[in-house]
Design an enzyme around this catalytic site. Structure first.
Site, PDB file in Angstrom:
ATOM      1  N   CYS A  40       5.006   7.246  31.163  1.00  6.91           N
ATOM      2  CA  CYS A  40       6.205   8.063  31.068  1.00  6.91           C
ATOM      3  C   CYS A  40       7.142   7.918  32.252  1.00  6.91           C
ATOM      4  O   CYS A  40       8.359   7.804  32.083  1.00  6.91           O
ATOM      5  CB  CYS A  40       5.834   9.520  30.850  1.00  6.91           C
ATOM      6  SG  CYS A  40       4.735  10.186  32.090  1.00  6.91           S
ATOM      7  N   HIS A  65       3.821  15.023  32.729  1.00 11.11           N
ATOM      8  CA  HIS A  65       4.744  14.172  31.987  1.00 11.11           C
ATOM      9  C   HIS A  65       6.073  14.095  32.731  1.00 11.11           C
ATOM     10  O   HIS A  65       6.409  14.964  33.530  1.00 11.11           O
ATOM     11  CB  HIS A  65       4.942  14.772  30.578  1.00 11.11           C
ATOM     12  CG  HIS A  65       5.622  13.862  29.628  1.00 11.11           C
ATOM     13  ND1 HIS A  65       5.259  12.551  29.459  1.00 11.11           N
ATOM     14  CD2 HIS A  65       6.658  14.069  28.755  1.00 11.11           C
ATOM     15  CE1 HIS A  65       6.019  11.986  28.549  1.00 11.11           C
ATOM     16  NE2 HIS A  65       6.893  12.903  28.100  1.00 11.11           N
ATOM     17  N   ASP A 122      13.313  11.754  25.608  1.00  8.12           N
ATOM     18  CA  ASP A 122      11.977  11.369  26.093  1.00  8.12           C
ATOM     19  C   ASP A 122      11.714   9.928  25.696  1.00  8.12           C
ATOM     20  O   ASP A 122      11.307   9.638  24.577  1.00  8.12           O
ATOM     21  CB  ASP A 122      10.915  12.275  25.482  1.00  8.12           C
ATOM     22  CG  ASP A 122       9.562  12.045  26.139  1.00  8.12           C
ATOM     23  OD1 ASP A 122       9.442  11.082  26.925  1.00  8.12           O
ATOM     24  OD2 ASP A 122       8.647  12.837  25.876  1.00  8.12           O
TER      25      ASP A 122
END
Lengths: 309, 680, 331
Positions: free
Chosen positions: B416, B460, B476
């Protein structure tokens, strides 16, 4: 079935020794448990009368020795005589070879003579010059003694006092009885006419019966509490020995039988405790040698009858 | 003799020594991960020495040796921690003292001091962990410590170790009720003085910078980050973005947390809330940071919290211990749709002066291709991540100097932080305001409680882009590469075994085993309840309790309540401890009945002396109480028969006078009847 | 106001020694009332005292420090830890109390000792309730302590040796029964005055002594004419004479039976006389007498003891020895 005989004995003795029912029963209990008896009191209290009466009532053959300071051991146990005619020695049995030996004023004899008698009492036989002569099947010593405070006596040592199952004091008669005596009634006269109240076999049976009197665990607990108390309390210099404990149970059994019971209750133990234990105990503050009584009172008062071990 | 004591200590019972050793080990074990590494061998060495002293093989070390050991021990701790302040250093110093006191345990008093130090060492465990399981462990060690004390005071030198343990367990069980009463009712007061904790603990969690590798580190940890307990529905996975911090400054390699929160206060007029809302409570494990996790856009109901212009919330000071707060979140929000200030525009377009040139060019080119439309640019970047050869992995290859270039054009492997970082970089290259957001995503719904468990592996990073008219939009990029990561949660998203390699025995690894999973969740639920009801119990909650119990809260009423409850507990203890033991006399039933009879008489003044036999007593009574003669005689007779007569005779007495069969118990019943009905 | 001040200021001038002496006397009197002297004591709440030990104060300090730490770190579990220590303290008070309550102490026998040696005091510890008593410490005031457990046994005898100093009747002061079991942080104790005493004989000190032989004492002399030690002469045989005493040589010579006569060596009693001790110092005299009582008894000699106002007739044996020693001790 044994009760009538005992009643007979007690009644017969009661006619001689007036108003001393308790002592009579104790003395009977002592003899029924085949123990030797020590009567201790001042002169003239009826010790000798009681001892004679006991022997007569039980129908036992008896001999009497008056102990004096010049009495020799051989005077009691017998002598070996030299028979010049046959040029050999023969043993002539002394008065100890009788069923009842009345040893009057035992504390007047020298310790040596006392020792000879006490040895015979313990072993129920006499050994002279290497030969053993057994004493009769029924063999009791009823000794009388003046209290040690009297002059010119040799008090029995503690170890020898132990040989006597009981020590009984008679005490002064109560006024009513004394009055009868003063009026001229002499118990010794009646002694002449006293007949045996029991046969030899009956006596044997009675003595055997003593050992069948029931002693419960609760009672043994009580006895053990008494013994423990004499050993643990600081009132006592020396506690009661196991032998004293055995004597206590044996006497209590006989006393229960004499009281017409086939089991022992605490009162029996209490009744015989004094006679059995007094002469075996000495207290921590005992200088006179007469603390036994006080100590037994202490035990009777302080040891709980009901309770755990 | 005295010399011997000096060499080998006072004659400590063996069991006491064994228990003391166990105490030492158990008290230190939870701290081992916090103390300098050299302490473990030192600990072993000290224990060995102490054992040899106890076995009278070695003497105690000399004074100079002890001094040397203590000084070097303290020096070692200070060098390791760089300070003497703070819980870590403090505990390490305490343990050092505790360790070397062993070598000085000469007298009974020293042994007692070691016990006292054990209490301290044990209590400090609560500075680091306040879970139910730590508490239970502490309780277990307390049993051992108390048993040590029992063994030290036992005069028999040869007692089994189990005996003091039993006594100690009993003592502790007896003290727990009073402890609970004190815990809830003893008035809580505020801190007596302000503690200035310079907390250098190594909290696991997000930090104020994000460089490649940070989140990968976190995803190997199964530790709990926080719990979120919902009052209504639990939000779906796509809403579970727990915002913690915003990273807006990129130095070419590392993203740094925004300093803006220091300056920019939250302006409510910038925010347009939607209709949907979630009400929940966060129970946050200590982080060592000030960020408060919440789903944007949130209202945090906590006095010490401050909302920032970044839609984040910060706590007044570093969160060193677990903290709980209520939150209301409005997931459908618009923020700053009307425009950014000039300063904000600069900040969110910031890039380092040099480096990553390929990426810069690529960003500008893409923007041009997208027709200068931010939405189209975002779409094209996401499409590239989705359709080209990008892979999601927690073990990406190492990157060189131009991290973004290397990631985008060479390795194409990352997680991420890589994707979000590259995404923000590309957007900024195109001149579009964008920023990196760190926090957690997902969370495990608890089957029993209505709450989510968010673990460190849920950490995250995602991106936010500012689009005119829409304001800040969450993007995202990871979702494009690994949709699973977003839809299912972190555990299912990677296929490689890089996930949670640090804790091979972690329950998480075994979560596929149904039974184990259930047990784990149950354990967490219990721990959650523990935290909610016990650990977070404070003066505020105490006041609520007082209000509900007392109505009006006055010091007098509180004192009365506390005193009353404590008095009742102590009274129960007094009865339980002092009056419980029956008297020693083991009287059987017959004796008891007879003594009842005696005490009836004693009340009327006819007391039986202890040395008085039943027969003589009865004789005496019959003289004084002629009216009761028959009863007294009969009771005495039965008693004497029961106690002193042989079994055969018991039958006889019955045959004469009653209908009973003559067994022991029948006679006893008879006695009981007669004693009960006996009246004077 | 000032008038009420003056007595207290006057009391302040009272010498400190007097004050502590006064307090001690008051304390003793109070103690004597509360726990009178007995031969048997049952420890119950009336007789038991309880107070934290030094270690107990350390323990309480620990609890207090943790309490402060719990407040300041706002850590409810550390706070609870201090509450736990407090509760455990309360329970320990009760347990320590319970450990002693129900214990019975009986005064047992004592054994006399010579001054300067240890006298034996026998005590009996017993349970009155079905529970164990651990680590019970017994200590006579001014003497060393002895520790005992009363676990399975219902009663145990305890023998305590107390060093005596002075001749006479030794009555130790109160007996302190203490226990800090189970945790050593609280002490329960009782002072009981046990009605116990023992005789302390004088310390035997050797001296030169000419034993006074006094055969003129008519009623006290022990003559053993029929002893076996020394040949005395012959007399005519009497029927009761033992055969071993017959002089067979004489019989062979003259055909007549004679009996050999012996007399014992100890035909005279020794007197240990107060006046004949070679000193004027009373205690020393007693010590000398004590030495000779022991010496004669060891040799199993017959002796009498003459003290001013006390006369013990000649005799031998342990009982006689005890009587003589007691007379010396109580003199």
């Amino acid at each position: 079935m044994s009760q009538p005989i005992i009643d007979r004995l007690v009644t017969a003795l009661g006619t001689i020794l007036l108003g001393k029912d308790g002592q009579i029963r104790l003395a009977l209990a002592c003899l029924l448990s085949r123990g030797h008896l020590l009567l201790e009191d001042l002169p003239g209290m009826g010790k000798t009368t009681l001892s004679h009466a006991l022997a007569k009532v039980l129908g036992l053959e008896y001999q009497r020795i008056q102990f004096t300071s010049d009495l020799l051991p051989a005077d009691i146990i017998g002598t070996t005589l030299f028979n010049p005619g046959q040029s050999q020695f023969e043993f002539r049995k002394g008065p100890v070879f009788s069923e009842v030996l009345l040893a009057d004023e035992i504390n007047r004899a020298t310790p040596k003579t006392q020792g000879a008698l006490l040895e015979a009492m313990e072993e129920r036989q006499v050994t002279v010059e290497g030969h053993s002569y057994p004493l009769p099947h029924q063999f009791f010593v009823i000794a009388t003694q003046n209290p040690v405070t009297q002059m010119g006596t040799f008090p029995l040592p503690e170890s020898q006092l132990d040989r006597f199952l009981m020590r009984i004091s008679l005490g002064y008669p109560d006024p009513k009885v004394e009055r009868a005596l003063l009026k001229g009634k002499n118990p010794r006269d009646e002694l002449e006419f006293l007949q045996p109240a029991v046969s030899k076999t009956e006596l044997d049976a009675l003595q055997k019966k003593v050992s069948t009197v029931h002693v419960s665990d609760a009672l043994l607990d009580y006895v053990q509490r008494i013994l423990a108390h004499t050993r643990e309390s600081s009132q006592f210099v020396v506690g009661l020995s196991p032998r004293a404990g055995m004597a206590l149970v044996k006497s209590a059994r006989a006393f229960a039988l004499v009281s017409g019971r086939e089991h022992v209750i605490p009162e029996d133990v209490q009744a015989v405790l004094g006679p059995v234990a007094e002469h075996r105990l000495s207290g921590s503050r005992d200088v006179t040698g007469h603390e036994g009584e006080r100590l037994v009172d202490h035990v009777l008062k302080h040891v709980p009858v009901i309770g755990s071990r | 003799m005295a010399r011997d004591v000096k060499r080998h200590g006072f004659p400590m019972p063996r069991s006491a020594f064994v228990l003391l050793l166990i105490t030492n080990v158990l008290a230190v074990i939870p701290h081992l991960e916090r103390v300098p590494g050299w302490m473990l061998p030192a600990f072993g060495g000290v224990l060995l020495w102490r054992i040899q002293v106890f076995r009278q093989r070695w003497p105690f070390p000399g004074r100079s040796v002890r001094l040397l050991l203590v000084v070097s021990g303290f020096a070692g701790v200070i060098l390791h921690h760089g300070t003497v302040l703070g819980p870590d250093a403090g505990v390490a110093l305490l343990i050092t003292a505790y360790l070397f006191k062993q070598l000085e345990m000469v007298t009974r008093r020293d042994a007692f001091l070691v016990v006292i130090l054990s209490y301290f060492v044990l209590a400090t465990e609560f500075l680091f962990s306040r879970s139910l399981y730590s508490t239970l462990y502490v309780l277990l060690v307390l049993v051992v410590i108390t048993a040590t004390q029992v063994a030290l005071n036992h005069s028999g030198s040869r007692i089994a170790v189990t005996q003091p343990l039993k006594v100690s367990a009993k003592l502790i069980l007896q003290s727990i009720p009073l402890m609970i009463a004190l815990f809830f009712l003893f008035p809580r007061v505020g801190p007596l003085w302000q503690l200035n904790l310079t907390n250098k603990q190594n909290f696991i969690g997000l930090s104020d910078r994000m460089s490649p590798g940070d989140i990968a580190e976190l995803s190997r940890s199964g530790n709990l980050a926080f719990r979120a307990e919902f009052r209504g529905d639990v939000p779906p996975m796509r809403d579970r973005y727990w915002r913690a911090a915003v990273f807006d400054w990129f130095d070419g390699r590392t993203w740094h947390a925004s300093q803006a929160d220091r300056f920019d206060a939250f302006n409510p007029q910038d925010l347009a809330r939607g209709q949907r809302r979630y009400d929940y409570r966060i129970i946050l494990e200590p982080t060592g940071q000030r960020w408060l996790m919440a789903m944007a856009a949130a209202e945090v109901h906590l006095g010490d919290a401050r909302a920032t212009g970044l839609l984040t919330h910060v706590h007044k000071k570093e969160i060193d211990s677990a903290l709980s707060y209520d939150v209301t979140s409005y997931p459908d929000f618009r923020y700053q749709p009307d425009g950014l200030t000039a300063r904000e525009g600069m900040i969110y377009r910031q890039l380092p002066a040099t480096g990553n040139d390929a990426a810069r060019r690529h960003g500008r080119e893409l923007f041009r291709k997208a027709g200068e439309s931010p939405q189209a640019l975002i779409e094209s970047i996401l499409r590239a991540f989705r359709e080209e050869e990008f892979y999601y992995t927690l073990k990406p290859p190492l990157l060189g100097a131009n991290t973004v270039d290397e990631f985008l054009f060479q390795t194409r492997r990352g997680y991420c932080a890589h994707y979000a970082g590259a995404f923000v970089f590309l957007l900024r290259s195109a001149g579009i305001p964008a920023r990196l957001v760190g926090g957690y995503h997902g969370g495990e719904a608890h089957p029993i409680g209505n709450y989510l468990l968010v673990h460190q592996y849920d950490a995250h990073a995602w991106a936010e882009a500012w689009i005119a008219g829409q304001g800040w939009v969450r993007v995202d990029p990871t979702a494009a590469v690994a949709p699973n990561r977003i839809e299912m949660g972190s555990l299912d998203s990677t296929s490689d075994d890089s996930f949670m390699t640090d804790s091979p025995l972690s329950p998480e690894r075994l979560r596929n085993m149904a039974l184990f999973a259930r047990a784990r969740l149950l354990a967490d639920y219990v721990d959650y309840l523990w935290f909610k009801n016990v650990v977070s119990y404070n003066s505020e909650k105490q006041n609520q309790l007082f209000r509900s119990l007392l109505g009006q809260v006055t010091p007098q009423r509180i004192a009365a309540l506390l005193g009353g409850v404590a008095a009742v507990i102590v009274l129960i203890l007094v009865v339980g401890i002092l009056l419980r033991h029956p008297a020693m006399r083991t009287l059987d039933r017959t004796d008891r009945l007879y003594l009842q009879f005696c005490s009836k008489l004693a009340r009327r003044g006819f007391e039986r002396q202890p040395g008085e036999g039943p027969q003589s007593y009865a004789d005496r009574l019959c003289q004084q109480l002629p009216a009761q003669t028959t009863q007294i005689r009969r009771i005495t007779e039965i008693y004497l028969t029961l106690k002193y007569a042989p079994a055969v005779q018991r039958g006889n007495i019955q045959q004469q006078k009653s209908q009973y069969s003559g067994t022991l118990s029948d006679l006893q019943k008879d006695l009981q009847l007669r004693v009960r009905s006996f009246r004077l | 106001m000032s008038s009420s001040m003056s007595p207290s200021s006057a009391a302040g001038k009272v010498p400190r020694r007097f004050l502590t002496g006064y307090i001690r006397a008051r304390w003793q009197r109070w103690l004597d009332q509360r726990i009178p002297s007995t031969r048997h004591a049952l420890l119950d709440q009336r007789r038991l005292f309880i107070f934290p030990t030094g270690m107990g104060f350390g323990y309480l300090l620990t609890a207090f420090l943790l309490f402060i730490a719990g407040i300041n770190y706002d850590n409810s579990l550390i706070l609870n830890f201090s509450f736990f220590l407090g509760s455990l303290f309360v329970v320990t008070i009760l347990q320590t109390f319970s450990n002693l309550s129900g214990l019975m102490i009986d005064a047992g026998t004592t054994e006399p000792a010579f001054a300067g040696t240890e006298a034996k005091f026998n005590l009996l510890l017993a349970k009155s309730r079905k529970k164990n008593h651990y680590a019970v410490e017994l200590q006579w005031h001014g003497f060393e302590a002895a520790s005992n457990n009363l676990i399975e046994e219902e009663k145990i005898p305890v023998q305590m040796l107390l060093k005596t100093e002075k001749r006479g009747v030794f009555r130790p002061q109160r007996l302190r029964i203490t226990s800090v079991y189970p945790l050593g942080i609280v002490r329960a104790w009782s002072w009981i005055a046990l009605d116990m005493e023992c005789l302390v004989y004088p310390k035997p000190i050797a001296c030169e002594l000419q034993a006074q032989v006094d055969a003129t004492q008519a009623d006290g002399t022990v003559v053993i004419p029929e002893g076996k030690d020394d040949f005395d002469g012959l007399r005519n045989y009497q029927q009761t004479d033992p055969l071993s005493a017959v002089d067979w040589k004489a019989y062979a010579r003259v055909g007549q039976l004679y009996t050999k006569r012996f007399h014992g060596l100890q035909s005279e009693a020794r007197w240990l006389d107060w006046e004949s001790m070679p000193t004027l110092h009373v205690e020393l005299k007693l010590s000398y007498l004590c030495y000779w009582v022991m010496e004669y008894s060891r040799k199993n000699l017959v002796f009498g003891l003459q003290l001013p106002g006390i006369r013990i007739a000649p005799d031998a044996g342990l009982e006689h020895q005890r009587r003589c020693l007691e007379a010396l001790a109580r003199y």
